[in-house]
Motif scaffolding. Structure first.
Motif, mmCIF file in Angstrom:
data_model
loop_
_atom_site.group_PDB
_atom_site.id
_atom_site.type_symbol
_atom_site.label_atom_id
_atom_site.label_comp_id
_atom_site.label_asym_id
_atom_site.label_seq_id
_atom_site.Cartn_x
_atom_site.Cartn_y
_atom_site.Cartn_z
ATOM 1 N N THR A 91 -7.022 6.351 9.207
ATOM 2 C CA THR A 91 -7.333 4.964 9.593
ATOM 3 C C THR A 91 -8.032 4.933 10.951
ATOM 4 O O THR A 91 -8.177 3.869 11.546
ATOM 5 C CB THR A 91 -6.051 4.110 9.686
ATOM 6 N N TYR A 113 -10.468 -1.061 3.348
ATOM 7 C CA TYR A 113 -9.011 -1.142 3.296
ATOM 8 C C TYR A 113 -8.615 -1.699 1.926
ATOM 9 O O TYR A 113 -9.356 -1.559 0.961
ATOM 10 C CB TYR A 113 -8.512 -1.975 4.488
ATOM 11 N N MET A 114 -7.457 -2.321 1.841
ATOM 12 C CA MET A 114 -6.945 -2.724 0.524
ATOM 13 C C MET A 114 -7.839 -3.748 -0.180
ATOM 14 O O MET A 114 -8.172 -3.591 -1.352
ATOM 15 C CB MET A 114 -5.529 -3.274 0.674
ATOM 16 N N GLU A 120 0.859 -1.200 0.000
ATOM 17 C CA GLU A 120 0.000 0.000 0.000
ATOM 18 C C GLU A 120 0.889 1.242 0.000
ATOM 19 O O GLU A 120 1.771 1.387 0.849
ATOM 20 C CB GLU A 120 -0.916 0.011 1.225
ATOM 21 N N GLU A 174 -10.956 -4.446 0.124
ATOM 22 C CA GLU A 174 -12.246 -3.864 -0.292
ATOM 23 C C GLU A 174 -12.074 -2.987 -1.538
ATOM 24 O O GLU A 174 -12.939 -2.945 -2.411
ATOM 25 C CB GLU A 174 -12.875 -3.060 0.842
ATOM 26 N N ASN A 175 -10.941 -2.277 -1.619
ATOM 27 C CA ASN A 175 -10.684 -1.449 -2.803
ATOM 28 C C ASN A 175 -10.465 -2.315 -4.040
ATOM 29 O O ASN A 175 -11.022 -2.039 -5.105
ATOM 30 C CB ASN A 175 -9.477 -0.534 -2.557
ATOM 31 N N PRO A 231 -9.059 4.717 4.913
ATOM 32 C CA PRO A 231 -10.012 3.596 4.904
ATOM 33 C C PRO A 231 -11.084 3.639 5.976
ATOM 34 O O PRO A 231 -12.186 3.133 5.759
ATOM 35 C CB PRO A 231 -9.112 2.369 5.082
ATOM 36 N N ASN A 291 -4.925 1.647 -3.769
ATOM 37 C CA ASN A 291 -4.647 1.996 -2.376
ATOM 38 C C ASN A 291 -5.938 2.398 -1.676
ATOM 39 O O ASN A 291 -6.967 2.563 -2.327
ATOM 40 C CB ASN A 291 -3.648 3.157 -2.327
ATOM 41 N N SER A 292 -5.876 2.602 -0.350
ATOM 42 C CA SER A 292 -7.125 2.854 0.386
ATOM 43 C C SER A 292 -7.298 4.294 0.869
ATOM 44 O O SER A 292 -8.387 4.670 1.281
ATOM 45 C CB SER A 292 -7.232 1.889 1.577
ATOM 46 N N CYS A 332 -7.003 5.569 -5.598
ATOM 47 C CA CYS A 332 -7.760 5.179 -4.405
ATOM 48 C C CYS A 332 -9.241 5.076 -4.770
ATOM 49 O O CYS A 332 -10.002 6.043 -4.612
ATOM 50 C CB CYS A 332 -7.553 6.222 -3.307
#
Length: 340
Positions: free
Chosen positions: A25, A288-289, A17, A291-292, A282, A278-279, A247
């Motif tokens: 975060t 986060y990663m 990331e 889910e992206n 998030p 990237n997130s 993102c």
């Protein structure tokens, strides 16, 4: 496309990331816990009410709530806990390398010392390397809505921690705050040996990306969505293989795109741009990663090969030593062969 299999594929692949704001975060549960510990009031009665406030129409609306949340961070332990919570979360998602931003001015402007901020973050990153096997680089971002003098002061404060900080970046409200505003402070940062990156072309025009390249001499563009407005810029980015740290869920939440089906990442891949996933922030943007990756995989019907290419790009675009990049890329190719 088999959702289960692409989801499992994304979950298992080792990832890097490169565009993550540690203050972004800050999950509501931890925010309430630290607020209570420090006897700080936050303007929400419950975790649910706070989560419901995470509905943004633009970058500024998000920034307002982001800075309000950061107000509860006071001690070294607070910054450690914030960073450690992120690292444990991404460790579960098979993230093995992170290059993260922190915003010292968000904290020093309210009387928290630079030393307090960086010690908490750094100690957690070191523990993450040792206990979770997550390698890292740390990027100090200047807030672009503040003036050049404030950025110069922050750069001075950073110099005693030069060994801890790899790069300087530029974030916060983009419109009306072009990269050119910080040309001199970035020149000074480069003189001191920092790598340079900058947020450009998220809400701002393609011209801001040119400025980041030409005036700030950046090695990476954070976001860069608007580069597609300028064919000559696309050619330049492709020729020089300047990484773009995209993102997707952030773009959706902040209305940079109206629907993930409109996300430009596949157009960019087709134009040979070095794009990464990237997130961003998030806790605020719903993922986060993994889910992206899953969000764009489903919206744009990405194949496992596409996902693999994007993951490899992140390692190519990272500041890991070449030997480590090669090792990771080989590992990812083997993962693809075994899971496709």
């Amino acid at each position: 496309m088999d959702n289960i299999s692409i989801e499992k594929f994304i979950a298992g692949i080792p990832k890097a990331e490169l565009h993550l704001h540690i203050e972004g975060t800050f999950e509501p549960e931890l925010m309430f816990e630290i607020a209570k510990r420090n006897d700080k009031k936050i303007p929400y009665k419950s975790v649910e009410e706070l989560k419901n406030a995470y509905r943004f129409n633009n970058l500024q609306e998000f920034l307002d709530i982001y800075y309000a949340g950061a107000n509860v961070l006071i001690t070294v332990q607070d910054f450690y806990d914030l960073t450690w919570a992120y690292l444990t979360k991404v460790h579960e998602q098979n993230v093995v390398h992170v290059e993260i931003f922190f915003d010292p001015q968000t904290h020093t402007d309210r009387g928290i010392s630079f030393d307090t901020v960086i010690k908490g973050i750094y100690n957690a990153l070191e523990d993450g390397k040792e206990k979770l096997g997550i390698s890292y680089q740390l990027i100090m971002s200047f807030l672009r809505h503040l003036d050049e003098a404030s950025a110069f002061k922050t750069l001075e404060q950073a110099l005693p921690y030069r060994d801890w900080i790899s790069a300087v970046g530029l974030d916060s409200s983009e419109l009306g705050n072009p990269p050119s505003k910080f040309e001199r402070v970035f020149a000074k940062a480069r003189e001191k040996g920092f790598i340079t990156v900058a947020h450009a072309g998220e809400e701002g025009p393609a011209e801001y990306i040119w400025e980041a390249l030409d005036l700030l001499k950046v090695t990476r563009i954070d976001h860069g969505n608007r580069c597609l407005d300028d064919n000559q810029l696309v050619e330049e980015l492709a020729k020089r293989q300047i990484p773009l740290t995209l993102c997707p869920l952030s773009n959706l939440e902040l209305k940079v795109v109206q629907d993930l089906k409109d996300h430009p990442i596949t157009k960019m891949m087709d134009k040979n741009l070095l794009v990464t996933v990237n997130s961003d922030d998030p806790a605020y943007f719903g993922g986060y990663m993994n889910e992206n990756y899953l969000g764009i995989a489903e919206a744009l019907d990405l194949s496992k090969r596409d996902i693999t290419e994007l993951v490899i790009n992140s390692f190519k675009a990272s500041w890991l030593p070449e030997s480590e990049k090669k090792k990771m890329i080989t590992q990812i190719e083997v993962y693809f062969e075994n899971n496709s």
